[in-house]
Write a protein that holds these residues in place. Structure first.
Motif, PDB file in Angstrom:
ATOM      1  N   MET A   1      -6.340   0.391  -3.530  1.00 58.52           N
ATOM      2  CA  MET A   1      -6.594   1.504  -2.620  1.00 58.52           C
ATOM      3  C   MET A   1      -5.348   2.369  -2.463  1.00 58.52           C
ATOM      4  O   MET A   1      -5.418   3.606  -2.452  1.00 58.52           O
ATOM      5  N   GLY A   2      -4.183   1.726  -2.353  1.00 57.84           N
ATOM      6  CA  GLY A   2      -2.941   2.483  -2.214  1.00 57.84           C
ATOM      7  C   GLY A   2      -2.661   3.343  -3.431  1.00 57.84           C
ATOM      8  O   GLY A   2      -2.198   4.485  -3.306  1.00 57.84           O
ATOM      9  N   ALA A   3      -2.953   2.813  -4.617  1.00 58.35           N
ATOM     10  CA  ALA A   3      -2.741   3.583  -5.839  1.00 58.35           C
ATOM     11  C   ALA A   3      -3.646   4.808  -5.863  1.00 58.35           C
ATOM     12  O   ALA A   3      -3.248   5.883  -6.321  1.00 58.35           O
ATOM     13  N   ARG A   4      -4.861   4.650  -5.373  1.00 57.98           N
ATOM     14  CA  ARG A   4      -5.785   5.797  -5.316  1.00 57.98           C
ATOM     15  C   ARG A   4      -5.278   6.838  -4.333  1.00 57.98           C
ATOM     16  O   ARG A   4      -5.315   8.045  -4.600  1.00 57.98           O
ATOM     17  N   LEU A   5      -4.792   6.384  -3.168  1.00 59.11           N
ATOM     18  CA  LEU A   5      -4.296   7.314  -2.157  1.00 59.11           C
ATOM     19  C   LEU A   5      -3.042   8.038  -2.622  1.00 59.11           C
ATOM     20  O   LEU A   5      -2.856   9.227  -2.367  1.00 59.11           O
ATOM     21  N   ALA A   6      -2.159   7.308  -3.312  1.00 62.73           N
ATOM     22  CA  ALA A   6      -0.886   7.893  -3.742  1.00 62.73           C
ATOM     23  C   ALA A   6      -1.014   8.683  -5.035  1.00 62.73           C
ATOM     24  O   ALA A   6      -0.068   9.361  -5.445  1.00 62.73           O
ATOM     25  N   GLY A   7      -2.186   8.610  -5.665  1.00 64.70           N
ATOM     26  CA  GLY A   7      -2.348   9.289  -6.946  1.00 64.70           C
ATOM     27  C   GLY A   7      -2.208  10.787  -6.855  1.00 64.70           C
ATOM     28  O   GLY A   7      -1.858  11.446  -7.848  1.00 64.70           O
ATOM     29  N   ASN A   8      -2.459  11.368  -5.674  1.00 69.19           N
ATOM     30  CA  ASN A   8      -2.339  12.807  -5.501  1.00 69.19           C
ATOM     31  C   ASN A   8      -0.938  13.248  -5.097  1.00 69.19           C
ATOM     32  O   ASN A   8      -0.678  14.442  -4.975  1.00 69.19           O
TER      33      ASN A   8
ATOM     34  N   SER B   1       2.809  13.967  -5.825  1.00 74.17           N
ATOM     35  CA  SER B   1       3.599  14.282  -7.027  1.00 74.17           C
ATOM     36  C   SER B   1       4.710  13.272  -7.255  1.00 74.17           C
ATOM     37  O   SER B   1       5.052  12.978  -8.403  1.00 74.17           O
ATOM     38  N   LEU B   2       5.289  12.736  -6.190  1.00 76.16           N
ATOM     39  CA  LEU B   2       6.386  11.789  -6.333  1.00 76.16           C
ATOM     40  C   LEU B   2       5.968  10.544  -7.100  1.00 76.16           C
ATOM     41  O   LEU B   2       6.755   9.964  -7.850  1.00 76.16           O
ATOM     42  N   PHE B   3       4.700  10.118  -6.946  1.00 69.04           N
ATOM     43  CA  PHE B   3       4.249   8.850  -7.510  1.00 69.04           C
ATOM     44  C   PHE B   3       3.402   9.021  -8.770  1.00 69.04           C
ATOM     45  O   PHE B   3       2.673   8.108  -9.152  1.00 69.04           O
ATOM     46  N   ARG B   4       3.483  10.173  -9.419  1.00 68.41           N
ATOM     47  CA  ARG B   4       2.658  10.410 -10.599  1.00 68.41           C
ATOM     48  C   ARG B   4       3.024   9.499 -11.779  1.00 68.41           C
ATOM     49  O   ARG B   4       2.227   9.302 -12.684  1.00 68.41           O
ATOM     50  N   SER B   5       4.231   8.964 -11.769  1.00 68.76           N
ATOM     51  CA  SER B   5       4.641   8.069 -12.855  1.00 68.76           C
ATOM     52  C   SER B   5       4.223   6.622 -12.603  1.00 68.76           C
ATOM     53  O   SER B   5       4.617   5.732 -13.357  1.00 68.76           O
ATOM     54  N   MET B   6       3.440   6.366 -11.561  1.00 69.70           N
ATOM     55  CA  MET B   6       2.986   5.012 -11.258  1.00 69.70           C
ATOM     56  C   MET B   6       2.200   4.421 -12.428  1.00 69.70           C
ATOM     57  O   MET B   6       1.414   5.102 -13.075  1.00 69.70           O
ATOM     58  N   LYS B   7       2.431   3.158 -12.707  1.00 79.88           N
ATOM     59  CA  LYS B   7       1.736   2.467 -13.789  1.00 79.88           C
ATOM     60  C   LYS B   7       1.364   1.072 -13.322  1.00 79.88           C
ATOM     61  O   LYS B   7       2.208   0.340 -12.784  1.00 79.88           O
ATOM     62  N   ASP B   8       0.113   0.698 -13.528  1.00 87.53           N
ATOM     63  CA  ASP B   8      -0.382  -0.625 -13.134  1.00 87.53           C
ATOM     64  C   ASP B   8      -0.089  -0.916 -11.662  1.00 87.53           C
ATOM     65  O   ASP B   8       0.350  -2.017 -11.294  1.00 87.53           O
ATOM     66  N   ASN B   9      -0.297   0.087 -10.815  1.00 83.27           N
ATOM     67  CA  ASN B   9      -0.114  -0.030  -9.368  1.00 83.27           C
ATOM     68  C   ASN B   9       1.338  -0.261  -8.960  1.00 83.27           C
ATOM     69  O   ASN B   9       1.606  -0.651  -7.821  1.00 83.27           O
ATOM     70  N   GLN B  10       2.272  -0.010  -9.866  1.00 83.68           N
ATOM     71  CA  GLN B  10       3.684  -0.154  -9.532  1.00 83.68           C
ATOM     72  C   GLN B  10       4.408   1.158  -9.804  1.00 83.68           C
ATOM     73  O   GLN B  10       4.104   1.859 -10.774  1.00 83.68           O
ATOM     74  N   TRP B  11       5.336   1.463  -8.911  1.00 83.61           N
ATOM     75  CA  TRP B  11       6.153   2.669  -9.083  1.00 83.61           C
ATOM     76  C   TRP B  11       7.615   2.282  -9.129  1.00 83.61           C
ATOM     77  O   TRP B  11       8.107   1.549  -8.268  1.00 83.61           O
ATOM     78  N   HIS B  12       8.322   2.748 -10.151  1.00 84.09           N
ATOM     79  CA  HIS B  12       9.764   2.523 -10.299  1.00 84.09           C
ATOM     80  C   HIS B  12      10.444   3.882 -10.302  1.00 84.09           C
ATOM     81  O   HIS B  12       9.996   4.810 -11.000  1.00 84.09           O
TER      82      HIS B  12
END
Length: 308
Positions: free
Chosen positions: A234-241, A243-254
């Motif tokens: 759910m968090g990945a869906r919410l953060a998908g919009n 811009s800061l988290f657009r590089s997220m992969k497999d529900n993880q952001w580095h």
């Protein structure tokens, strides 16, 4: 319109001075053929004028009326859709002509295309997050950036109103807000345009400024710490919009974040609640926990808060 005339229009749009003989040599045709091409372009609305004398030639008016677009039915409908999208972007530069352009363009379309647009508008909507405060200075900021001019502005920050001077690199629109990166004292700082209360463009200019696209593409040279975030589905869906988290992969952001930006990031993460967990660094974990405790404190009984 043939390819040669299209190429001539490219030269005109570059606002270059040219002579008929230069064009004739470039396209390997006669001067008379070029003159006929220029007569044709004038006939479709390109306002050419002639400068006489040894250094004369053809020029075009800077604020010329451009020739009409030759579009297919689908392209015409698509262009009208784009105009509708721009209507939803608050304080878009040149916004004053958008409604006029849409109305004039629509009025000149064939009846069947108008009917298709009217039907389409009943089945499509565009929503944008609108800021509570307007951003009336987008046009002046864009012009100042293009001319590399310094600005003086009154900025409403969390600490109160403060007057500053800086060189804007440009403006960009993200999640309903306009932002202005601007160089101040050899550093580029980011400002929310809707928080600018007063603006004055100064005479000072700086030709060494990067463009907005150059600044965006350049690596951040500030010291930074590694941040690792674990999102739920759910968090990945919410953060998908975001811009800061657009590089997220497999529900993880580095990502690498400057220490001075961790407080801002902690507040941003608070909106996702239990849908995100800070893996590292510890200082970001502590900042999020502190914000959560302050939030919970508002809902605890007063006796419990006072320790009695």
């Amino acid at each position: 319109m043939n390819d040669r005339r299209i190429a001539i229009m490219g030269i005109i749009d570059a606002r270059k001075k040219f002579t008929a003989r230069e064009l004739a040599e470039r396209f390997e045709v006669s001067v008379r053929t070029i003159q006929r091409d220029l007569d044709y372009l004038q006939g479709i609305g390109v306002p050419l004028y002639t400068e006489v004398g040894p250094h004369g030639g053809y020029r075009v008016l800077p604020n010329r009326i451009l020739p009409p677009l030759q579009l297919t039915r689908s392209e015409a409908i698509g262009l009208f859709l784009m105009l509708q999208v721009l209507e939803k972007v608050q304080d878009f530069p040149f916004q004053s002509i958008r409604a006029y352009l849409a109305e004039q363009y629509y009025a000149e379309l064939p009846p069947d295309v108008q009917e298709a647009i009217d039907g389409m508008k009943k089945h499509i909507l565009f929503y944008h997050q609108q800021p509570q405060q307007p951003s009336p200075f987008t046009m002046k900021l864009l012009e100042a950036a293009m001319e590399q001019k310094e600005i003086r502005f009154l900025y409403q920050s969390a600490e109160g109103a403060k007057q500053s001077t800086a060189y804007p690199l440009g403006i960009y629109y993200d999640n309903g807000f306009w932002y202005m990166p601007a160089r101040r004292s050899h550093r580029v700082l980011l400002y929310r345009v809707d928080r600018i209360a007063q603006l004055e463009v100064l005479d000072n200019s700086d030709g060494s400024l990067p463009t907005l696209t150059e600044w965006m593409a350049a690596p951040d040279e500030r010291d930074s710490v590694e941040v690792v975030l674990h999102f739920t589905d759910m968090g990945a869906r919410l953060a998908g919009n975001e811009s800061l988290f657009r590089s997220m992969k497999d529900n993880q952001w580095h990502g690498q974040v400057p220490p001075e930006e961790l407080a801002f990031l902690s507040r941003k993460l608070l909106m996702y609640g239990p849908e995100v967990k800070v893996a590292t660094p510890v200082q970001l974990q502590e900042a999020v926990v502190e914000l959560l405790e302050r939030s919970l404190k508002q809902y605890r009984p007063k006796s419990e808060v006072d320790g009695s």
